[in-house]
Motif scaffolding. Structure first.
Motif, PDB file in Angstrom:
ATOM      1  N   GLU A  14      24.120  -1.469  40.745  1.00  0.00           N
ATOM      2  CA  GLU A  14      25.143  -2.010  39.738  1.00  0.00           C
ATOM      3  C   GLU A  14      24.557  -3.110  38.910  1.00  0.00           C
ATOM      4  O   GLU A  14      24.591  -3.200  37.526  1.00  0.00           O
ATOM      5  CB  GLU A  14      26.232  -2.388  40.502  1.00  0.00           C
ATOM      6  CG  GLU A  14      27.089  -1.360  41.229  1.00  0.00           C
ATOM      7  CD  GLU A  14      26.669  -0.998  42.438  1.00  0.00           C
ATOM      8  OE1 GLU A  14      27.118  -0.115  42.862  1.00  0.00           O
ATOM      9  OE2 GLU A  14      25.586  -1.600  43.052  1.00  0.00           O
ATOM     10  N   TRP A  15      23.689  -4.084  39.396  1.00  0.00           N
ATOM     11  CA  TRP A  15      23.172  -4.987  38.537  1.00  0.00           C
ATOM     12  C   TRP A  15      22.260  -4.514  37.455  1.00  0.00           C
ATOM     13  O   TRP A  15      22.283  -4.577  36.350  1.00  0.00           O
ATOM     14  CB  TRP A  15      22.326  -6.051  39.437  1.00  0.00           C
ATOM     15  CG  TRP A  15      21.478  -6.927  38.693  1.00  0.00           C
ATOM     16  CD1 TRP A  15      21.815  -7.984  37.897  1.00  0.00           C
ATOM     17  CD2 TRP A  15      20.026  -6.826  38.761  1.00  0.00           C
ATOM     18  NE1 TRP A  15      20.787  -8.678  37.325  1.00  0.00           N
ATOM     19  CE2 TRP A  15      19.604  -7.953  37.880  1.00  0.00           C
ATOM     20  CE3 TRP A  15      18.995  -6.129  39.180  1.00  0.00           C
ATOM     21  CZ2 TRP A  15      18.236  -8.456  37.801  1.00  0.00           C
ATOM     22  CZ3 TRP A  15      17.765  -6.383  38.918  1.00  0.00           C
ATOM     23  CH2 TRP A  15      17.334  -7.455  38.041  1.00  0.00           C
ATOM     24  N   LEU A  22      24.240 -11.406  34.737  1.00  0.00           N
ATOM     25  CA  LEU A  22      24.047 -12.624  35.506  1.00  0.00           C
ATOM     26  C   LEU A  22      25.045 -12.535  36.666  1.00  0.00           C
ATOM     27  O   LEU A  22      24.657 -13.062  38.112  1.00  0.00           O
ATOM     28  CB  LEU A  22      24.265 -13.886  34.913  1.00  0.00           C
ATOM     29  CG  LEU A  22      22.826 -14.043  33.875  1.00  0.00           C
ATOM     30  CD1 LEU A  22      23.295 -15.347  32.924  1.00  0.00           C
ATOM     31  CD2 LEU A  22      21.847 -14.423  34.684  1.00  0.00           C
ATOM     32  N   ASN A  23      26.191 -12.187  36.591  1.00  0.00           N
ATOM     33  CA  ASN A  23      27.400 -12.129  37.586  1.00  0.00           C
ATOM     34  C   ASN A  23      27.192 -11.333  38.771  1.00  0.00           C
ATOM     35  O   ASN A  23      27.843 -11.176  39.499  1.00  0.00           O
ATOM     36  CB  ASN A  23      28.728 -12.142  36.784  1.00  0.00           C
ATOM     37  CG  ASN A  23      28.892 -10.874  36.275  1.00  0.00           C
ATOM     38  OD1 ASN A  23      27.946 -10.372  35.547  1.00  0.00           O
ATOM     39  ND2 ASN A  23      30.218 -10.616  36.278  1.00  0.00           N
ATOM     40  N   LEU A  24      26.202 -10.167  38.393  1.00  0.00           N
ATOM     41  CA  LEU A  24      26.004  -9.012  39.254  1.00  0.00           C
ATOM     42  C   LEU A  24      24.688  -9.315  39.936  1.00  0.00           C
ATOM     43  O   LEU A  24      23.954  -8.212  40.667  1.00  0.00           O
ATOM     44  CB  LEU A  24      26.005  -7.715  38.562  1.00  0.00           C
ATOM     45  CG  LEU A  24      27.411  -7.460  37.979  1.00  0.00           C
ATOM     46  CD1 LEU A  24      27.229  -6.136  37.374  1.00  0.00           C
ATOM     47  CD2 LEU A  24      28.588  -7.588  39.115  1.00  0.00           C
ATOM     48  N   SER A  25      23.996 -10.431  39.849  1.00  0.00           N
ATOM     49  CA  SER A  25      22.639 -10.408  40.309  1.00  0.00           C
ATOM     50  C   SER A  25      22.305 -11.052  41.716  1.00  0.00           C
ATOM     51  O   SER A  25      21.328 -11.625  42.123  1.00  0.00           O
ATOM     52  CB  SER A  25      21.904 -11.487  39.319  1.00  0.00           C
ATOM     53  OG  SER A  25      22.341 -12.655  39.522  1.00  0.00           O
ATOM     54  N   ARG A  41      19.138 -12.081  45.789  1.00  0.00           N
ATOM     55  CA  ARG A  41      19.739 -12.544  44.323  1.00  0.00           C
ATOM     56  C   ARG A  41      18.537 -12.537  43.638  1.00  0.00           C
ATOM     57  O   ARG A  41      17.254 -12.487  44.141  1.00  0.00           O
ATOM     58  CB  ARG A  41      20.247 -13.912  44.370  1.00  0.00           C
ATOM     59  CG  ARG A  41      19.159 -15.046  44.524  1.00  0.00           C
ATOM     60  CD  ARG A  41      19.849 -16.460  44.879  1.00  0.00           C
ATOM     61  NE  ARG A  41      18.984 -17.630  45.106  1.00  0.00           N
ATOM     62  CZ  ARG A  41      19.368 -18.497  45.588  1.00  0.00           C
ATOM     63  NH1 ARG A  41      20.684 -18.842  45.632  1.00  0.00           N
ATOM     64  NH2 ARG A  41      18.356 -19.417  46.055  1.00  0.00           N
ATOM     65  N   VAL A  42      18.666 -12.367  42.238  1.00  0.00           N
ATOM     66  CA  VAL A  42      17.497 -12.313  41.165  1.00  0.00           C
ATOM     67  C   VAL A  42      17.837 -13.867  40.512  1.00  0.00           C
ATOM     68  O   VAL A  42      18.850 -14.133  40.164  1.00  0.00           O
ATOM     69  CB  VAL A  42      17.732 -11.358  40.318  1.00  0.00           C
ATOM     70  CG1 VAL A  42      16.399 -11.428  39.380  1.00  0.00           C
ATOM     71  CG2 VAL A  42      17.539 -10.013  41.137  1.00  0.00           C
TER      72      VAL A  42
END
Length: 100
Positions: A14-15, A22-25, A41-42
């Motif tokens: 999804e990211w 940013l909110n899906l990282s 996380r990224v």
């Protein structure tokens, strides 16, 4: 939810599909058997500059600090991200296997 890989990064697809929002990282890291190992996380990336890099980070369940990280040179390069994610996955699996 069915997990097909020994180590799964929930929300990673999804990211990527979002254009690196940013909110899906971030998301959970879960084994094929449903064991939650921690969070991924990224970090250190800017979705507006997909020709620049960043890094994947793994925080083991119950920990506050980063357990492992792997940098990548180009955000919008499947090969760059794939190599880094593969290295991170291998480290996580080695940790899990050593504990079990």
């Amino acid at each position: 939810m069915q997990f097909i890989y020994p180590i799964n990064f929930v929300g990673h697809d999804e990211w990527m599909e979002s254009g690196y929002a940013l909110n899906l990282s971030s998301g959970d890291v879960i084994t094929r058997d449903g064991v939650v190992l921690g969070k991924w996380r990224v970090a250190a990336y800017n979705p507006e500059f997909d020709h620049e890099g960043g890094q994947y980070e793994f925080i083991a369940d119950g920990q506050d600090s980063i357990s492992f990280s792997e940098g990548f040179g180009v955000l919008d390069s499947r090969a760059n991200r794939g190599f880094a994610l593969s290295n991170l996955t291998r480290k996580i699996k080695q940790l899990y296997d050593a504990e079990h």
